[in-house]
Design a protein around this motif. Structure first.
Motif, short mmCIF file in Angstrom:
data_model
loop_
_atom_site.label_atom_id
_atom_site.label_comp_id
_atom_site.label_asym_id
_atom_site.label_seq_id
_atom_site.Cartn_x
_atom_site.Cartn_y
_atom_site.Cartn_z
N LEU A 1 82.31 34.56 99.68
CA LEU A 1 81.73 34.58 97.97
C LEU A 1 82.61 34.02 96.98
O LEU A 1 83.38 33.45 96.97
N LEU A 2 81.42 33.20 96.31
CA LEU A 2 82.47 32.03 95.26
C LEU A 2 81.54 32.61 93.54
O LEU A 2 80.26 33.51 93.79
N GLU A 3 82.60 32.20 93.44
CA GLU A 3 81.65 32.68 92.00
C GLU A 3 81.07 32.10 91.31
O GLU A 3 80.62 30.72 91.56
N SER A 4 80.72 32.96 90.12
CA SER A 4 79.44 32.06 89.59
C SER A 4 79.59 30.86 89.42
O SER A 4 78.42 30.12 89.63
N TYR A 5 80.40 29.79 88.45
CA TYR A 5 80.64 28.53 88.31
C TYR A 5 80.91 27.77 90.03
O TYR A 5 79.92 26.27 88.97
N VAL B 1 78.24 27.41 90.99
CA VAL B 1 77.06 26.50 92.02
C VAL B 1 76.55 25.48 91.11
O VAL B 1 75.50 24.87 91.97
N ASN B 2 77.45 25.11 90.34
CA ASN B 2 77.49 24.18 89.23
C ASN B 2 77.87 22.55 90.59
O ASN B 2 77.46 22.30 90.61
N LEU B 3 78.95 23.08 91.60
CA LEU B 3 78.95 22.22 92.91
C LEU B 3 78.70 22.54 93.79
O LEU B 3 79.11 22.14 95.17
N LYS B 4 77.10 23.24 94.26
CA LYS B 4 76.93 23.18 95.46
C LYS B 4 76.81 22.13 96.23
O LYS B 4 77.24 22.76 97.57
N PRO B 5 76.18 21.65 95.58
CA PRO B 5 76.97 19.84 96.44
C PRO B 5 77.75 19.38 97.10
O PRO B 5 78.30 19.23 98.65
N GLN C 1 77.33 33.00 99.31
CA GLN C 1 77.03 33.62 98.22
C GLN C 1 77.32 33.44 96.76
O GLN C 1 78.69 33.89 96.91
N TYR C 2 76.98 33.33 96.10
CA TYR C 2 77.90 32.85 93.84
C TYR C 2 77.16 34.50 93.44
O TYR C 2 75.92 34.82 92.78
N ALA C 3 77.96 34.80 92.74
CA ALA C 3 78.38 35.45 92.28
C ALA C 3 77.34 35.89 90.83
O ALA C 3 77.71 34.51 89.95
N ASN C 4 76.99 36.61 89.97
CA ASN C 4 76.27 36.15 88.69
C ASN C 4 77.15 35.84 87.67
O ASN C 4 76.89 35.41 86.64
N LYS C 5 78.32 37.09 87.49
CA LYS C 5 79.13 37.48 86.41
C LYS C 5 80.53 37.31 87.06
O LYS C 5 81.03 36.88 85.79
N GLY C 6 80.83 36.91 88.12
CA GLY C 6 82.33 36.80 88.31
C GLY C 6 82.61 35.88 88.57
O GLY C 6 82.26 34.73 88.14
#
Length: 76
Positions: A24-28, A30-34, A49-54
């Motif tokens: 589980l990862l914080e929403s930010y 997702v910008n570092l997915k690679p 899974q990336y949190a929507n607002k966490g």
């Protein structure tokens, strides 16, 4: 101890994990997915899974999402 922990590279060792794993990862992040994918490339059982607002403490910032992710993971 903190420096030793921070300097420990487990990217190769996680290949030994065979059971399903929920990350589980914080929403930010997702910008570092690679970069995340590269770090976990040896974890073949990873469910990311990336949190929507966490934020950093997703278990507090988005408690409903957090518990839902855990419940769904355990049920599957």
């Amino acid at each position: 101890m903190y420096c030793d922990f921070s300097n420990t590279d487990l990217r190769d060792k996680i290949a030994a994990i065979k059971c399903p794993s929920l990350i589980l990862l914080e929403s930010y992040f997702v910008n570092l997915k690679p970069a995340i994918d590269a770090q976990y490339k040896n974890l073949k059982t990873g469910n990311f899974q990336y949190a929507n607002k966490g934020l950093h403490f997703i278990m507090y910032d988005d408690k409903v999402w957090y518990l839902s992710q855990i419940n769904n993971f355990i049920k599957s």
